[in-house]
Design an enzyme around this catalytic site. Sequence first.
Site: not given
Ligand code: NAD
Ligand code: UFG
Length: 337
Positions: A125-126, A150, A154
């Site tokens: 993640s960023a 979290y 990462k």
């Molecule tokens: P998601 O929660 O939809 O998918 C994650 C999946 O992993 C789920 O289906 C969950 O059931 C499964 N899981 C969790 N723990 C597990 C375990 N111990 N064993 C087996 N399965 C397990 O989330 P997503 O948004 O699809 O994210 C996927 C990956 O990308 C995650 O690792 C997340 O941290 C990373 N990521 C997501 C974002 C975002 O904003 N969505 C940003 C950066 C990184």
């Molecule tokens: N925001 C609002 N109101 C809300 C939700 C979010 O104003 O109800 C704003 C936040 O303050 C931020 C922007 O919208 O400025 C984006 O927020 P998100 O929560 O959608 O995303 P973040 O950038 O905070 O976080 C995401 C993922 C994290 C990851 C991070 C950096 O959720 O898992 O990007 O990659 F770590």
Amino acid sequence: MNTVLVTGGSGYIGSHTVLQLLEQNKNVIVFDNLSNSSLESLNRVSEITGKRAEFIEGDIRDTDALGDVFSKNDIDAVIHFAGLKAVGESVEKPMLYYENNVYGTLNLCNVMAQHGCKNIIFSSSATVYGDPAALPLHEGLPTGQPTNPYGQSKLMVELILKDICNADNDWNVVLLRYFNPVGAHPSGRIGEDPNGIPNNLMPFITQVATGKLKQLSVFGDDYNTPDGTGVRDYIHVEDLANGHLKALDKIASKAGLFTCNLGTGQGYSVLDMVKTFEAASGQKIPYVIAPRRSGDVASCYADPALAAKELGWKAEKGLKEMCEDSWRWQSNNPNGY
Ligand code: NAD
Ligand code: UFG
């Protein structure tokens, strides 16, 4: 890279990636404990593609269950999405996050090594950049200090995978640093289905649009950004998914360790997102300005040049499409799966 194990493959990003892998005729095995997803996502992926991934319900912390999968299948590479991702929950339950995300990955790598599969793509993640030292964020910048367990998990996994790669040249590791995934498959059949009240901006907005939530709280309008609200690099989940297919090609070329941003390079503010969503959906999004959310940075967007050069990958979809596709998914599935 014909047979791919996708951990967390029934989740949001995983299901969109599985869909594209099936479209490329890969043999796909999904391993997921369904802690944050529903099997219905994969049913719908089959409905769209006419192809099926094998599904195994299991936990990445379960050595025997993972060992069984590797014993029964000749797996070429693992795309490792499985993990917990709720920032607030991670502050309340740090041990759960370190055990699930860090120990779970270590266990996965151990089982992989025992079975001679040393190719892995990791969902980073960023957030590992911490408070940006410079913008746009490029991979040459040092990692920073993530502000929650979290984010720390990462960064820890990145460090572990780097050390594994340094110790054994047979490993090929791609660390993909995602920016902000939004959007859904254009069919409106699969999309993001968060539990409870969403933490992230896009699902919050779509639930305001369906009337499920009353109004959006904009967290701060006094940042040093063009309109004072937070700026992020939103990326369509289909573009993001496609980055994993390119990363598989990179692994096939025996690249060793490769770390790469997946973002568009374009930052948009919270208010840009609200306006674009309103135009794309025809729905009004009522909002109030609320205090800043702790741990948020003002701006975060990628330099996507390395992905273009080394993976031949570039995000294609703009903010309008992201909003249209998110809205199609949410309006067709107001209660998720
Ligand atoms: P998601 O929660 O939809 O998918 C994650 C999946 O992993 C789920 O289906 C969950 O059931 C499964 N899981 C969790 N723990 C597990 C375990 N111990 N064993 C087996 N399965 C397990 O989330 P997503 O948004 O699809 O994210 C996927 C990956 O990308 C995650 O690792 C997340 O941290 C990373 N990521 C997501 C974002 C975002 O904003 N969505 C940003 C950066 C990184
Ligand atoms: N925001 C609002 N109101 C809300 C939700 C979010 O104003 O109800 C704003 C936040 O303050 C931020 C922007 O919208 O400025 C984006 O927020 P998100 O929560 O959608 O995303 P973040 O950038 O905070 O976080 C995401 C993922 C994290 C990851 C991070 C950096 O959720 O898992 O990007 O990659 F770590």
